[in-house]
Motif scaffolding. Structure first.
Motif, PDB file in Angstrom:
ATOM      1  N   UNK A  83      82.970  73.249  -8.445  1.00 18.86           N
ATOM      2  CA  UNK A  83      81.836  72.870  -9.303  1.00 18.86           C
ATOM      3  C   UNK A  83      80.858  71.995  -8.537  1.00 18.86           C
ATOM      4  N   UNK A  84      81.394  71.027  -7.765  1.00 21.70           N
ATOM      5  CA  UNK A  84      80.516  70.159  -6.973  1.00 21.70           C
ATOM      6  C   UNK A  84      79.745  70.954  -5.924  1.00 21.70           C
ATOM      7  N   UNK A  85      80.429  71.908  -5.274  1.00 23.84           N
ATOM      8  CA  UNK A  85      79.749  72.726  -4.270  1.00 23.84           C
ATOM      9  C   UNK A  85      78.633  73.553  -4.890  1.00 23.84           C
ATOM     10  N   UNK A  86      78.891  74.128  -6.068  1.00 23.65           N
ATOM     11  CA  UNK A  86      77.852  74.904  -6.742  1.00 23.65           C
ATOM     12  C   UNK A  86      76.686  74.025  -7.163  1.00 23.65           C
ATOM     13  N   UNK A  87      77.005  72.821  -7.636  1.00 22.27           N
ATOM     14  CA  UNK A  87      75.932  71.891  -8.014  1.00 22.27           C
ATOM     15  C   UNK A  87      75.090  71.509  -6.807  1.00 22.27           C
ATOM     16  N   UNK A  88      75.765  71.269  -5.661  1.00 26.04           N
ATOM     17  CA  UNK A  88      75.030  70.926  -4.445  1.00 26.04           C
ATOM     18  C   UNK A  88      74.148  72.084  -3.980  1.00 26.04           C
ATOM     19  N   UNK A  89      74.677  73.314  -4.079  1.00 28.41           N
ATOM     20  CA  UNK A  89      73.874  74.476  -3.702  1.00 28.41           C
ATOM     21  C   UNK A  89      72.654  74.612  -4.617  1.00 28.41           C
ATOM     22  N   UNK A  90      72.887  74.399  -5.915  1.00 28.59           N
ATOM     23  CA  UNK A  90      71.762  74.499  -6.858  1.00 28.59           C
ATOM     24  C   UNK A  90      70.718  73.421  -6.572  1.00 28.59           C
ATOM     25  N   UNK A  91      71.182  72.182  -6.289  1.00 26.52           N
ATOM     26  CA  UNK A  91      70.240  71.115  -5.964  1.00 26.52           C
ATOM     27  C   UNK A  91      69.484  71.409  -4.673  1.00 26.52           C
ATOM     28  N   UNK A  92      70.206  71.993  -3.683  1.00 28.16           N
ATOM     29  CA  UNK A  92      69.540  72.356  -2.429  1.00 28.16           C
ATOM     30  C   UNK A  92      68.469  73.408  -2.636  1.00 28.16           C
ATOM     31  N   UNK A  93      68.756  74.408  -3.487  1.00 30.13           N
ATOM     32  CA  UNK A  93      67.762  75.443  -3.764  1.00 30.13           C
ATOM     33  C   UNK A  93      66.554  74.846  -4.480  1.00 30.13           C
ATOM     34  N   UNK A  94      66.801  73.948  -5.440  1.00 29.54           N
ATOM     35  CA  UNK A  94      65.694  73.305  -6.143  1.00 29.54           C
ATOM     36  C   UNK A  94      64.841  72.477  -5.185  1.00 29.54           C
ATOM     37  N   UNK A  95      65.528  71.727  -4.289  1.00 28.68           N
ATOM     38  CA  UNK A  95      64.785  70.905  -3.328  1.00 28.68           C
ATOM     39  C   UNK A  95      63.962  71.776  -2.386  1.00 28.68           C
ATOM     40  N   UNK A  96      64.546  72.900  -1.948  1.00 27.09           N
ATOM     41  CA  UNK A  96      63.824  73.803  -1.048  1.00 27.09           C
ATOM     42  C   UNK A  96      62.598  74.396  -1.742  1.00 27.09           C
ATOM     43  N   UNK A  97      62.752  74.827  -3.003  1.00 27.58           N
ATOM     44  CA  UNK A  97      61.619  75.378  -3.744  1.00 27.58           C
ATOM     45  C   UNK A  97      60.556  74.309  -3.977  1.00 27.58           C
ATOM     46  N   UNK A  98      60.997  73.066  -4.259  1.00 25.31           N
ATOM     47  CA  UNK A  98      60.037  71.996  -4.486  1.00 25.31           C
ATOM     48  C   UNK A  98      59.237  71.702  -3.227  1.00 25.31           C
ATOM     49  N   UNK A  99      59.934  71.680  -2.080  1.00 28.80           N
ATOM     50  CA  UNK A  99      59.240  71.444  -0.807  1.00 28.80           C
ATOM     51  C   UNK A  99      58.261  72.569  -0.507  1.00 28.80           C
ATOM     52  N   UNK A 100      58.703  73.825  -0.741  1.00 25.31           N
ATOM     53  CA  UNK A 100      57.880  74.981  -0.405  1.00 25.31           C
ATOM     54  C   UNK A 100      56.686  75.113  -1.337  1.00 25.31           C
ATOM     55  N   UNK A 101      56.884  74.856  -2.629  1.00 22.94           N
ATOM     56  CA  UNK A 101      55.845  75.118  -3.621  1.00 22.94           C
ATOM     57  C   UNK A 101      54.990  73.907  -3.949  1.00 22.94           C
ATOM     58  N   UNK A 102      55.505  72.700  -3.708  1.00 23.08           N
ATOM     59  CA  UNK A 102      54.767  71.491  -4.116  1.00 23.08           C
ATOM     60  C   UNK A 102      54.404  70.622  -2.912  1.00 23.08           C
ATOM     61  N   UNK A 103      55.427  70.163  -2.185  1.00 19.49           N
ATOM     62  CA  UNK A 103      55.161  69.215  -1.102  1.00 19.49           C
ATOM     63  C   UNK A 103      54.357  69.834   0.030  1.00 19.49           C
ATOM     64  N   UNK A 104      54.729  71.050   0.437  1.00 19.90           N
ATOM     65  CA  UNK A 104      54.025  71.676   1.555  1.00 19.90           C
ATOM     66  C   UNK A 104      52.549  71.912   1.248  1.00 19.90           C
ATOM     67  N   UNK A 105      52.192  72.490   0.072  1.00 20.76           N
ATOM     68  CA  UNK A 105      50.761  72.621  -0.243  1.00 20.76           C
ATOM     69  C   UNK A 105      50.043  71.280  -0.302  1.00 20.76           C
ATOM     70  N   UNK A 106      50.716  70.250  -0.831  1.00 17.09           N
ATOM     71  CA  UNK A 106      50.084  68.928  -0.884  1.00 17.09           C
ATOM     72  C   UNK A 106      49.818  68.386   0.517  1.00 17.09           C
ATOM     73  N   UNK A 107      50.784  68.545   1.406  1.00 19.12           N
ATOM     74  CA  UNK A 107      50.610  68.077   2.779  1.00 19.12           C
ATOM     75  C   UNK A 107      49.501  68.855   3.484  1.00 19.12           C
ATOM     76  N   UNK A 108      49.458  70.170   3.270  1.00 17.19           N
ATOM     77  CA  UNK A 108      48.399  70.968   3.880  1.00 17.19           C
ATOM     78  C   UNK A 108      47.029  70.555   3.358  1.00 17.19           C
ATOM     79  N   UNK A 109      46.950  70.251   2.049  1.00 19.89           N
ATOM     80  CA  UNK A 109      45.682  69.809   1.480  1.00 19.89           C
ATOM     81  C   UNK A 109      45.260  68.459   2.057  1.00 19.89           C
TER      82      UNK A 109
END
Length: 230
Positions: A83-109
């Motif tokens: 369960x912990x491993x699945x939660x960590x994987x889910x958090x990692x996917x969320x963090x990756x999507x957040x970086x790709x969709x939010x942080x990266x465009x903000x930094x580029x702007x």
């Protein structure tokens, strides 16, 4: 092994009783007394066997429960780890999507805005427009200070920096605009003018630096053309 030890212990405890009975019955020991004594002994052995059987079954019943408890704990820990491993994987996917969709465009702007401010401060805003292609010409090698007919020209840029270079008076005057483009100011957006008196520097084909009045050390201003300001 435990059951055998218990049997031996009970037999040893019963032995004194047997000896006592035999000792009491020796003076008048008959067949009837022997039968009664044997019955008592067998009854005692049966009782001991029953006690040993119950005790052994009770010990055996405790062992599987402990084993099952340990197995259950291991299984529970395994499930929790999964369960912990699945939660960590889910958090990692969320963090990756957040970086790709939010942080990266903000930094580029932010980088784009910083780049725009930088070019606006340096007067090189033409670099932000895709409509002009910068063609950097090749400049002749700078002559030494001791060469004949040498003149030093200084360019005062819109950013405030001043660049100096030596030229030969007989060189084509177009070399000044080539130099201006070389340092990052396109001639379609910027022009050269003299400092005092201020007048636009006109360069015609075939005229040398000496022909357009560059005969001594001169300071020229790099200015943005009027059509760019509108």
């Amino acid at each position: 092994m435990a059951s055998r030890g218990v049997v031996g212990l009970f037999l040893l405890s019963a032995l004194p009783l047997l000896c006592l009975e035999l000792r009491r019955g020796i003076p008048s020991l008959g067949i009837k007394d022997l039968i009664l004594l044997s019955g008592r002994i067998f009854l005692l052995l049966a009782l001991l066997t029953l006690v040993i059987s119950v005790t052994t079954s009770w010990f055996n019943s405790l062992r599987p429960s402990q084993v099952h408890l340990k197995e259950g704990e291991k299984e529970n820990e395994k499930r929790q780890r999964l369960v912990r491993e699945r939660q960590q994987e889910a958090q990692g996917e969320k963090a990756s999507k957040y970086i790709q969709n939010v942080l990266k465009p903000q930094q580029e702007m932010k980088l784009k805005k910083l780049e725009e401010r930088f070019y606006q401060m340096t007067g090189e805003t033409w670099k932000l427009t895709p409509g002009h292609r910068l063609e950097v010409p090749d400049l002749p090698e700078e002559p030494s200070e001791t060469a004949e007919e040498v003149v030093t020209v200084a360019l005062r840029c819109p950013s405030g920096r001043v660049l100096r270079r030596r030229f030969i008076k007989s060189w084509n005057s177009q070399v000044l605009f080539d130099w201006m483009m070389k340092i990052g100011y396109h001639k379609s957006l910027y022009s050269l003018s003299t400092s005092f008196p201020r007048r636009p520097l006109e360069v015609e084909g075939g005229l040398s630096l000496e022909d357009i009045g560059i005969t001594v050390d001169t300071v020229l201003n790099v200015e943005e053309k009027e059509q760019r300001r509108q």
